[in-house]
Scaffold this motif. Structure first.
Motif, mmCIF file in Angstrom:
data_model
loop_
_atom_site.group_PDB
_atom_site.id
_atom_site.type_symbol
_atom_site.label_atom_id
_atom_site.label_comp_id
_atom_site.label_asym_id
_atom_site.label_seq_id
_atom_site.Cartn_x
_atom_site.Cartn_y
_atom_site.Cartn_z
ATOM 1 N N ASN A 160 0.912 -1.210 0.027
ATOM 2 C CA ASN A 160 0.000 0.049 0.005
ATOM 3 C C ASN A 160 0.876 1.249 0.126
ATOM 4 O OD1 ASN A 160 -2.276 -1.490 0.111
ATOM 5 N ND2 ASN A 160 -2.672 -1.657 2.331
ATOM 6 N N LEU A 161 2.050 1.260 0.740
ATOM 7 C CA LEU A 161 2.853 2.328 0.932
ATOM 8 C C LEU A 161 3.528 2.760 -0.661
ATOM 9 C CD1 LEU A 161 4.011 4.333 3.010
ATOM 10 C CD2 LEU A 161 5.950 2.868 2.899
ATOM 11 N N LEU A 162 3.789 1.782 -1.229
ATOM 12 C CA LEU A 162 4.545 1.600 -2.432
ATOM 13 C C LEU A 162 3.747 1.749 -3.814
ATOM 14 C CD1 LEU A 162 7.763 -0.245 -1.409
ATOM 15 C CD2 LEU A 162 7.277 2.418 -1.593
ATOM 16 N N ARG A 163 2.339 1.511 -3.616
ATOM 17 C CA ARG A 163 1.607 1.281 -4.676
ATOM 18 C C ARG A 163 1.547 2.728 -5.778
ATOM 19 N NH1 ARG A 163 -2.828 -0.373 -2.452
ATOM 20 N NH2 ARG A 163 -2.288 -2.475 -2.761
ATOM 21 N N ASN A 164 1.574 2.481 -6.681
ATOM 22 C CA ASN A 164 1.807 3.639 -8.040
ATOM 23 C C ASN A 164 2.874 4.341 -7.763
ATOM 24 O OD1 ASN A 164 -0.544 2.395 -9.277
ATOM 25 N ND2 ASN A 164 -1.979 3.512 -7.504
ATOM 26 N N LYS A 165 3.796 3.717 -7.104
ATOM 27 C CA LYS A 165 5.212 4.899 -6.826
ATOM 28 C C LYS A 165 6.212 4.306 -7.612
ATOM 29 C CE LYS A 165 2.755 7.136 -3.595
ATOM 30 N NZ LYS A 165 2.361 8.721 -3.792
ATOM 31 N N SER A 166 7.216 5.098 -7.739
ATOM 32 C CA SER A 166 8.323 4.580 -8.511
ATOM 33 C C SER A 166 9.290 4.544 -7.332
ATOM 34 C CB SER A 166 8.834 5.536 -9.465
ATOM 35 O OG SER A 166 10.310 5.249 -9.907
ATOM 36 N N PHE A 167 9.972 3.315 -7.231
ATOM 37 C CA PHE A 167 10.672 3.031 -5.931
ATOM 38 C C PHE A 167 12.150 2.016 -6.167
ATOM 39 C CE2 PHE A 167 7.903 -0.509 -5.931
ATOM 40 C CZ PHE A 167 8.542 -1.602 -5.416
ATOM 41 N N ARG A 168 12.938 2.257 -5.226
ATOM 42 C CA ARG A 168 14.251 1.307 -5.493
ATOM 43 C C ARG A 168 14.584 0.814 -4.195
ATOM 44 N NH1 ARG A 168 15.963 6.050 -8.030
ATOM 45 N NH2 ARG A 168 17.275 6.453 -6.153
ATOM 46 N N VAL A 169 14.910 -0.541 -4.096
ATOM 47 C CA VAL A 169 15.256 -1.044 -3.031
ATOM 48 C C VAL A 169 16.897 -0.773 -2.851
ATOM 49 C CG1 VAL A 169 15.770 -3.230 -1.698
ATOM 50 C CG2 VAL A 169 13.604 -2.782 -2.941
ATOM 51 N N LEU A 170 17.231 -0.267 -1.685
ATOM 52 C CA LEU A 170 18.664 0.255 -1.483
ATOM 53 C C LEU A 170 19.375 -0.809 -1.179
ATOM 54 C CD1 LEU A 170 18.132 3.883 -0.487
ATOM 55 C CD2 LEU A 170 18.376 3.102 -2.782
ATOM 56 N N ALA A 171 18.943 -1.459 -0.120
ATOM 57 C CA ALA A 171 19.520 -2.570 0.659
ATOM 58 C C ALA A 171 18.732 -3.630 1.359
ATOM 59 C CB ALA A 171 20.788 -1.827 1.610
ATOM 60 N N LEU A 172 18.836 -4.808 1.745
ATOM 61 C CA LEU A 172 18.413 -5.618 2.439
ATOM 62 C C LEU A 172 19.449 -6.296 3.369
ATOM 63 C CD1 LEU A 172 16.041 -7.406 3.764
ATOM 64 C CD2 LEU A 172 16.251 -9.010 2.001
ATOM 65 N N GLN A 173 19.213 -5.903 4.584
ATOM 66 C CA GLN A 173 20.500 -6.440 5.658
ATOM 67 C C GLN A 173 19.636 -7.567 6.705
ATOM 68 O OE1 GLN A 173 22.224 -3.305 7.955
ATOM 69 N NE2 GLN A 173 24.122 -4.270 8.006
ATOM 70 N N THR A 174 20.356 -8.723 6.893
ATOM 71 C CA THR A 174 19.713 -9.750 7.725
ATOM 72 C C THR A 174 20.648 -10.058 8.644
ATOM 73 O OG1 THR A 174 20.489 -11.503 6.175
ATOM 74 C CG2 THR A 174 18.094 -10.568 5.722
ATOM 75 N N GLU A 175 20.206 -10.193 9.895
ATOM 76 C CA GLU A 175 20.959 -10.754 10.962
ATOM 77 C C GLU A 175 20.550 -12.240 11.299
ATOM 78 O OE1 GLU A 175 23.669 -11.256 12.939
ATOM 79 O OE2 GLU A 175 23.439 -9.051 13.269
ATOM 80 N N ASP A 176 20.967 -13.129 10.262
ATOM 81 C CA ASP A 176 20.597 -14.573 10.515
ATOM 82 C C ASP A 176 21.524 -15.604 10.947
ATOM 83 O OD1 ASP A 176 21.867 -15.800 7.495
ATOM 84 O OD2 ASP A 176 22.165 -13.707 8.089
ATOM 85 N N LEU A 177 22.523 -15.058 11.694
ATOM 86 C CA LEU A 177 23.612 -15.801 12.460
ATOM 87 C C LEU A 177 23.405 -15.857 14.088
ATOM 88 C CD1 LEU A 177 26.774 -15.058 10.293
ATOM 89 C CD2 LEU A 177 25.068 -17.094 10.020
ATOM 90 N N ASP A 178 22.504 -14.849 14.410
ATOM 91 C CA ASP A 178 22.416 -14.737 15.900
ATOM 92 C C ASP A 178 20.918 -15.098 16.206
ATOM 93 O OD1 ASP A 178 21.963 -13.673 18.553
ATOM 94 O OD2 ASP A 178 22.817 -11.705 18.143
ATOM 95 N N PRO A 179 20.596 -16.200 17.089
ATOM 96 C CA PRO A 179 19.485 -16.749 17.412
ATOM 97 C C PRO A 179 18.605 -15.706 18.209
ATOM 98 C CG PRO A 179 21.049 -17.770 18.773
ATOM 99 C CD PRO A 179 21.944 -17.124 17.721
#
Length: 520
Positions: free
Chosen positions: A49-68
């Motif tokens: 809903n936030l990005l609908r009909n908008k021009s957008f770019r994903v700049l980064a996806l950072q994940t913390e997947d080694l720390d339980p």
């Protein structure tokens, strides 16, 4: 989604180099799983809903997947239509609706944004023909980003002689495809003049933020396990601006030394503010020379010593990530970073006698700013857990150690200062001794050492900083440091003075050495 949290290949690859054996097991989320996660986040109704009909770019996806205890994601997305940056945060198991926040973080341009900016410039009526003929070469410039409207800073310099055509830094608006040129030839905080310094720029692409790559490492000598830890490549490192070469859960001879060691803060100040000051970032991997085999994404076991810009005096390379090289009694982990026109080399040296040497080096490629005196600061963060979390810190200016009872920041004494981080029960410890070239803090760098209690929200200073300066004083609460989980921030300072050599002399870093360390 639980499968995303701890995915490990069921094989290990080993290599011998003289007397030390290095075993590497890839761990963590794959790039395919990361891409699938990004798609799922963007499909949340709140995000759609936030990005609908908008021009957008994903700049980064950072994940913390080694720390339980901290399995989270952070998606940074730029809404071009409304000129607004958003951060989307949530747990990796997707158990709750994500939190969406407007962000005003200064996020450096991505490799994709630079590529798009270069294309726009190549089509510009005035600049395009010169770029297409390679009379002008575009390069990644500073500051990290230009406001308003997220302008991409691009330097333009003569391919042969800077004096043959004016050197310039422009701003490119990707949404409107407009090029902004500045009255003085460069935006505030930078200069572009005939005089240039630094190594020739190879104009090779660097690594974007969030690219995956980590591995569990074991280092053996004969039948003895000397070291075990997890290494994370800079592009996947923690913190809002990354934190360079990152080591997690490091053990020596079966006993734990620290939970994490990394460099979440890099900044630089110029004399008389000729340029900057800048807060740099530690996730963009620059190519360097490393011959060997990739045993995990961005993790290479080198068959000969890696060569960075400090060794070759050349900005070119064929590998981006962390190179691991084993020699007699020593294993070295090496990476090279870029931040605009700056080049940094980060290393960890692990010796078979238990010593650990974090190393940082400073250089730059062709531009005008680095012709003038400036001062680099690198801030290591070491979350000590010496044989557990019941640690205490002592300091000595000679032969006698005294306990530091509560949180404090310190400036190094002229000589013989040593900090001892030890287990209050077993008596085992690690001594941290400053390097001979590490310098002493000034008003901009603030301090040489901060001694703090562990907090999960203090991986970096992004929540509290208001300028390019390190904001670590905000973490000082007077908390008790006796028999606690303690964190040490240690700063190395390098002054690059006008007229000095371009590369090879900017080397800082302390030595960590074991005390009363038991055998397995």
């Amino acid at each position: 989604m639980a499968s995303l949290l701890f995915i490990s290949f069921l094989f290990g690859i080993s290599a011998w180099a003289q007397s030390l054996q290095v075993n590497v097991n890839p761990v963590g989320m794959s790039e395919t799983e990361r891409s699938q996660l990004q798609d799922r986040i963007l499909q949340y109704p709140e995000v759609e809903n936030l990005l609908r009909n908008k021009s957008f770019r994903v700049l980064a996806l950072q994940t913390e997947d080694l720390d339980p205890e901290n399995s989270e994601y952070n998606l940074q997305v730029y809404n071009e239509t409304d000129d607004q940056l958003y951060e989307v945060n949530g747990p990796l198991n997707m158990s709750i609706t994500p939190q969406i926040l407007e962000s005003f973080e200064e996020i450096p341009a991505t490799p994709e944004e630079f590529e798009a900016a270069f294309k726009i410039l190549s089509e510009d009526p005035q600049l395009g023909p010169l770029i297409q003929a390679q009379t002008l070469l575009p390069y990644e410039a500073m500051p990290p980003i230009l406001q308003p409207h997220r302008l991409i800073p691009v330097g333009l310099i003569s391919n042969s002689n800077p004096s043959s055509r004016p050197h310039e830094i422009v701003g490119v608006d990707l949404s409107s495809r407009q090029v902004t040129r500045f009255p003085k030839g460069a935006p505030a905080g930078a200069i572009a003049i005939e005089q240039v310094c630094g190594m020739p720029n190879a104009h090779q692409a660097n690594t974007a933020k969030g690219v995956r790559g980590s591995a569990e490492i074991e280092i053996e000598k004969g039948d003895q396990l000397l070291w075990s830890f997890t290494v994370i490549r800079p592009s996947a490192s923690s913190g809002k601006k990354g934190s360079g070469l990152e080591l997690r859960n490091l053990y020596y001879k079966g006993k734990k030394v620290f939970s994490r060691a990394h460099t979440p803060i890099l900044n630089v100040q110029y004399d008389d503010n000729r340029c900057g000051p800048f807060r740099d970032w530690g996730y963009s991997e620059n190519p360097f020379v490393a011959v060997g085999s990739n045993l995990a994404p961005g993790i290479r076991l080198a068959s000969e010593p890696p060569k960075t810009i400090f060794d070759t005096h050349d900005d070119r390379g064929q590998f981006r990530g962390v190179a691991i090289y084993s020699s007699e009694g020593l294993v070295t982990l090496t990476t090279e970073l870029s931040a605009g026109w700056y080049r940094y080399v980060s290393k960890f040296e692990l010796y078979d006698d238990g010593r650990i040497k974090p190393i940082f080096q400073f250089s730059g490629v062709t531009n005008s700013c680095v012709c003038f005196s400036h001062h680099h600061n690198v801030y290591w963060r070491i979350d000590f857990d010496v044989q557990g979390v019941n640690n205490s810190i002592q300091v000595s200016n000679g032969s006698t150690f005294r306990v530091i009872p509560e949180e404090i920041s310190q400036i190094k004494s002229p000589e013989n200062q040593v900090w001892r981080i030890g287990n209050s029960v077993t008596g085992s410890a690690y001594d941290l001794t400053p390097g001979a070239s590490d310098g002493v803090a000034d008003d901009y760098s603030i301090a040489d050492v901060w001694l703090l209690r562990y907090s999960p929200t203090q991986i970096d200073d992004s929540r509290v900083r208001t300028s390019t300066k390190a904001a670590l004083n905000a973490f000082l609460t007077g908390g008790n440091l006796v028999q606690r989980d303690v964190v040490m921030w240690y700063t190395g300072h390098f002054a690059h003075l006008t007229g000095e050599a371009e590369v090879g002399h900017g080397i800082v870093g302390p030595t960590l050495a074991p005390v009363n360390w038991p055998e397995e």
